[in-house]
Design a protein around this motif. Structure first.
Motif, PDB file in Angstrom:
ATOM      1  N   THR A 444      36.467  36.365  38.798  1.00 20.91           N
ATOM      2  CA  THR A 444      35.632  36.864  37.916  1.00 20.91           C
ATOM      3  C   THR A 444      34.724  36.278  37.063  1.00 20.91           C
ATOM      4  OG1 THR A 444      36.501  38.348  37.493  1.00 20.91           O
ATOM      5  CG2 THR A 444      35.389  38.514  39.607  1.00 20.91           C
ATOM      6  N   ASP A 445      33.611  36.427  36.487  1.00 19.58           N
ATOM      7  CA  ASP A 445      33.239  35.493  34.998  1.00 19.58           C
ATOM      8  C   ASP A 445      33.810  35.946  33.657  1.00 19.58           C
ATOM      9  OD1 ASP A 445      30.763  34.473  36.682  1.00 19.58           O
ATOM     10  OD2 ASP A 445      29.545  36.093  36.015  1.00 19.58           O
ATOM     11  N   GLY A 446      34.571  37.686  34.116  1.00 21.30           N
ATOM     12  CA  GLY A 446      35.116  37.520  33.131  1.00 21.30           C
ATOM     13  C   GLY A 446      36.988  36.329  32.383  1.00 21.30           C
ATOM     14  N   LEU A 447      37.332  35.727  33.700  1.00 17.46           N
ATOM     15  CA  LEU A 447      37.833  34.774  33.092  1.00 17.46           C
ATOM     16  C   LEU A 447      36.882  33.733  32.495  1.00 17.46           C
ATOM     17  CD1 LEU A 447      40.901  33.284  33.385  1.00 17.46           C
ATOM     18  CD2 LEU A 447      39.652  32.033  36.359  1.00 17.46           C
ATOM     19  N   LEU A 448      36.441  33.401  32.688  1.00 18.39           N
ATOM     20  CA  LEU A 448      35.244  32.597  31.887  1.00 18.39           C
ATOM     21  C   LEU A 448      34.963  33.164  30.346  1.00 18.39           C
ATOM     22  CD1 LEU A 448      32.771  30.964  34.279  1.00 18.39           C
ATOM     23  CD2 LEU A 448      35.080  30.172  34.297  1.00 18.39           C
ATOM     24  N   HIS A 449      34.491  34.048  30.296  1.00 19.80           N
ATOM     25  CA  HIS A 449      34.491  34.935  29.016  1.00 19.80           C
ATOM     26  C   HIS A 449      35.223  34.868  28.253  1.00 19.80           C
ATOM     27  CE1 HIS A 449      30.932  37.071  31.256  1.00 19.80           C
ATOM     28  NE2 HIS A 449      30.180  35.290  31.433  1.00 19.80           N
ATOM     29  N   ARG A 450      36.259  35.295  28.524  1.00 19.08           N
ATOM     30  CA  ARG A 450      37.551  35.681  27.955  1.00 19.08           C
ATOM     31  C   ARG A 450      38.014  34.624  27.045  1.00 19.08           C
ATOM     32  NH1 ARG A 450      42.293  40.133  29.568  1.00 19.08           N
ATOM     33  NH2 ARG A 450      41.110  41.607  29.763  1.00 19.08           N
ATOM     34  N   THR A 451      37.893  32.925  27.480  1.00 18.26           N
ATOM     35  CA  THR A 451      38.597  31.498  26.442  1.00 18.26           C
ATOM     36  C   THR A 451      37.207  31.437  25.685  1.00 18.26           C
ATOM     37  OG1 THR A 451      36.304  30.827  27.735  1.00 18.26           O
ATOM     38  CG2 THR A 451      38.123  31.084  28.932  1.00 18.26           C
ATOM     39  N   GLY A 452      35.990  32.809  25.304  1.00 17.80           N
ATOM     40  CA  GLY A 452      35.200  32.043  24.863  1.00 17.80           C
ATOM     41  C   GLY A 452      34.783  31.365  23.505  1.00 17.80           C
ATOM     42  N   PHE A 459      33.900  26.358  32.279  1.00 15.62           N
ATOM     43  CA  PHE A 459      34.219  25.625  33.657  1.00 15.62           C
ATOM     44  C   PHE A 459      35.402  24.215  34.025  1.00 15.62           C
ATOM     45  CE2 PHE A 459      30.772  27.985  34.664  1.00 15.62           C
ATOM     46  CZ  PHE A 459      31.012  28.918  36.340  1.00 15.62           C
ATOM     47  N   ALA A 460      35.274  23.311  33.076  1.00 15.10           N
ATOM     48  CA  ALA A 460      35.942  22.499  32.681  1.00 15.10           C
ATOM     49  C   ALA A 460      37.372  22.682  32.453  1.00 15.10           C
ATOM     50  CB  ALA A 460      35.379  22.143  31.196  1.00 15.10           C
ATOM     51  N   ARG A 461      37.629  23.993  31.461  1.00 14.78           N
ATOM     52  CA  ARG A 461      38.859  24.664  31.044  1.00 14.78           C
ATOM     53  C   ARG A 461      39.375  25.119  32.607  1.00 14.78           C
ATOM     54  NH1 ARG A 461      40.500  28.722  26.498  1.00 14.78           N
ATOM     55  NH2 ARG A 461      39.835  27.252  25.444  1.00 14.78           N
ATOM     56  N   ASP A 482      48.510  32.416  38.802  1.00 12.34           N
ATOM     57  CA  ASP A 482      49.131  32.896  37.864  1.00 12.34           C
ATOM     58  C   ASP A 482      49.589  31.842  36.875  1.00 12.34           C
ATOM     59  OD1 ASP A 482      50.625  34.885  38.314  1.00 12.34           O
ATOM     60  OD2 ASP A 482      52.418  34.776  38.825  1.00 12.34           O
ATOM     61  N   HIS A 483      49.508  30.548  36.792  1.00 10.87           N
ATOM     62  CA  HIS A 483      48.909  29.572  36.249  1.00 10.87           C
ATOM     63  C   HIS A 483      47.851  28.878  35.792  1.00 10.87           C
ATOM     64  CE1 HIS A 483      49.787  24.740  35.099  1.00 10.87           C
ATOM     65  NE2 HIS A 483      48.832  24.546  35.616  1.00 10.87           N
ATOM     66  N   VAL A 488      44.188  28.650  32.086  1.00 15.86           N
ATOM     67  CA  VAL A 488      42.496  28.856  30.752  1.00 15.86           C
ATOM     68  C   VAL A 488      42.924  30.152  29.425  1.00 15.86           C
ATOM     69  CG1 VAL A 488      40.659  30.501  31.584  1.00 15.86           C
ATOM     70  CG2 VAL A 488      41.571  28.599  33.228  1.00 15.86           C
ATOM     71  N   LEU A 489      44.050  31.131  29.952  1.00 16.43           N
ATOM     72  CA  LEU A 489      43.684  32.136  28.880  1.00 16.43           C
ATOM     73  C   LEU A 489      45.016  31.880  27.930  1.00 16.43           C
ATOM     74  CD1 LEU A 489      42.248  35.463  30.702  1.00 16.43           C
ATOM     75  CD2 LEU A 489      41.463  33.495  29.537  1.00 16.43           C
ATOM     76  N   PRO A 490      45.228  30.562  26.943  1.00 16.36           N
ATOM     77  CA  PRO A 490      46.941  30.629  26.711  1.00 16.36           C
ATOM     78  C   PRO A 490      47.094  32.073  24.852  1.00 16.36           C
ATOM     79  CG  PRO A 490      45.768  29.249  25.913  1.00 16.36           C
ATOM     80  CD  PRO A 490      44.724  30.003  27.168  1.00 16.36           C
ATOM     81  N   ASP A 491      47.850  31.870  24.201  1.00 15.48           N
ATOM     82  CA  ASP A 491      48.526  32.496  24.002  1.00 15.48           C
ATOM     83  C   ASP A 491      48.626  34.001  24.257  1.00 15.48           C
ATOM     84  OD1 ASP A 491      48.872  30.461  21.955  1.00 15.48           O
ATOM     85  OD2 ASP A 491      46.408  30.083  21.487  1.00 15.48           O
ATOM     86  N   GLY A 492      48.584  34.515  25.221  1.00 14.80           N
ATOM     87  CA  GLY A 492      48.587  35.791  25.961  1.00 14.80           C
ATOM     88  C   GLY A 492      46.903  36.760  25.656  1.00 14.80           C
TER      89      GLY A 492
END
Length: 510
Positions: A444-452, A459-461, A482-483, A488-492
């Motif tokens: 879902t787009d939340g994976l992309l939005h959480r990166t800021g 998308f590149a990340r 998990d990887h 995509v979302l480091p630092d917790g």
């Protein structure tokens, strides 16, 4: 003529002992030299000195409460409470035990200057013998009292200092113990001036105090009439000591304000837990087992509870339906709408799953009729595991990602509007031919939005994270998900508070 009585200023109780701003002059000098008697203070000097002390106290309380008000997470607020309280009572270490009296949680024990091992040692002491024990033990059956340690701004609820009269109050969970009576208690506070000379102290408590290196403690109940009893805060002294009346008064005012703030954060935490539990209950607890494909899902719910969802269901002719989607909004309404859409999509998939466009068209019509104020994105894939063939259609949703030994690429899908945006939704379907050992990742787009990040960088990340999956993990779709999530979302950030939900659904084809 009677001396003028100083009036209350800015709500501060004029009976508060003034701080030591004025130093009394010496009564004599070395060598027996007579020292002239000091001149009496000028009229109003004492009042001005008191006013200066009250203003200083008000300023201190204002700064500390402002810092507390800026905290928006429960653990952060508990740490701030401990730091501010330590400064007010003159202690170096402490702990706060959060155990709401209603038993609904959440429960926390947070230390200041105490490690996890130190807190573990304290847990070995019988609960009733600890400095905070009387305040977090449950009330006796039949007790209907609700403790309120303060009955007005700046005044304690009881003027009596008789330890015996307070030591038997049921509203604090029955703490009529010899140690409590010896130490002396008042409404909402408990003082142990010297743990090593105090009569009736539990031997294990004395042993742990010696091990951790503290000799005295000062405890305050976290309780107000509106918030009820939340727990207790304890500050520890390295040497026998106790805060003076002025410090105790300021600490009491601060803790009263902090308790109200903590009560609000406790309610937020409870709401978040309820939303998470509700969302999890509406999502599949188990993924189906279908020959030729292996599935894994990951779901992260935001603090408000969002409408992101996923599904996987077996279909006729050994087929498999995969779906992800997101409903606009947050909170119970979005979660309920998500549950209705997911259930409806399952029905449409069983009836006409081989045609993903028809499935989403039916879902769009349902959304317009039953949820006219909402929009949603969705992606439905009809999989034939024996052929490793996937036919999919998306409505305003991000394209799937193919992760394999020789390629990592986004699937080619048509651009389409979200459900509920147009009078009649229609979009062409797309086909994907997966290779043996490849994983198709829906998200879902939340994976992309959480990166800021901007959309293209996000998308590149995501692409770089998928391409970097180690070869040893590629056989396990859960490890792949998990990887990707951690990269995509480091630092917790994958577990940190965010308004965005995150869903990943990975399908690996044999």
């Amino acid at each position: 003529m009677n001396a003028p009585h100083p009036s209350k200023v800015a709500g501060i109780d004029s009976t508060l002992p003034p701080p030591a701003h004025t130093v009394a002059p010496a009564s004599g000098a070395p060598g027996g030299t007579a020292v002239p008697a000091p001149h009496p203070p000028a009229p109003g000097a004492l009042l001005q000195d008191r006013l200066a002390g009250w203003v200083s106290d008000l300023t201190t309380l204002h700064e500390l409460t402002e810092r507390l008000a800026r905290t928006d997470a429960l653990d952060e607020a508990l740490q701030e409470l401990l730091r501010a309280g330590a400064a007010l009572v003159g202690a170096r270490r402490g702990l706060v035990v959060l155990e709401p009296a209603d038993g609904l949680g959440p429960t926390h024990t947070v230390g200041l200057g105490l490690g996890r091992a130190d807190l573990g040692h304290l847990e070995t002491v019988p609960r009733g013998a600890l400095a905070y024990g009387p305040y977090v033990r449950r009330d006796r059956p039949g007790s209907s009292k609700r403790p309120g340690p303060y009955d007005s701004y700046g005044s304690y609820g009881s003027d009596s200092g008789d330890a015996e009269s307070h030591g038997s109050q049921d509203s604090y969970g029955s703490y009529d113990t010899p140690s409590a009576r010896a130490a002396g208690t008042a409404d909402g506070e408990l003082v142990h001036r010297d743990l090593f000379t105090e009569d009736g102290l539990d031997p294990r408590h004395r042993e742990v105090a010696a091990r951790l290196g503290y000799a005295a403690s000062y405890s305050l109940l976290l309780c107000t009439e509106s918030a009820g009893r939340l727990g207790a805060a304890v500050w520890l002294y390295d040497e026998p000591a106790e805060p003076d009346e002025r410090r105790r008064h300021l600490a009491g005012l601060y803790v009263r304000h902090a308790t109200e703030h903590l009560a609000r954060l406790v309610e937020v935490e409870r709401t978040r837990a309820r939303m998470t539990a509700l969302a999890e209950e509406l999502l599949p607890s188990r993924l189906p087992r279908v020959a030729g494909v292996e599935l894994a899902a990951r779901h992260r719910t935001g603090p408000r509870g969002g409408g992101d969802w996923y599904d996987a269901l077996p279909l006729p002719d050994a087929a498999l339906g995969l779906a992800v989607g997101s409903v606009t909004g947050s909170g119970p309404g979005a979660i309920a709408a998500m549950g209705r859409l997911r259930a409806s999509l399952r029905a449409y998939a069983v009836m006409e799953g081989e045609d993903p466009v028809a499935v989403l068209s039916d879902l769009e019509l349902l959304l317009r009729l039953t949820e006219p104020a909402r929009t949603a994105t969705a992606l439905f894939a009809y999989c034939e595991p024996a052929l490793r063939k996937i036919t999919l259609a998306g409505a305003g949703h991000s394209p799937p990602l193919l992760i394999g030994e020789h390629r990592t690429e986004f699937a080619e899908t048509s651009v389409s509007a979200p459900l509920g945006m147009l009078a009649c939704w229609e979009a062409p379907s797309a086909e994907i031919q997966a290779e043996a050992g490849e994983t198709v990742l829906l998200y879902t787009d939340g994976l992309l939005h959480r990166t800021g990040d901007p959309t293209d960088r996000a998308f590149a990340r995501l692409h770089a994270a998928a391409a970097s999956v180690p070869r040893a993990l590629r056989h396990d779709p859960g490890a792949v998900a998990d990887h990707v999530l951690r990269t995509v979302l480091p630092d917790g950030l994958d577990t940190a508070d965010s308004h965005e939900d995150v869903v990943l659904l990975a399908a690996r084809f044999d």
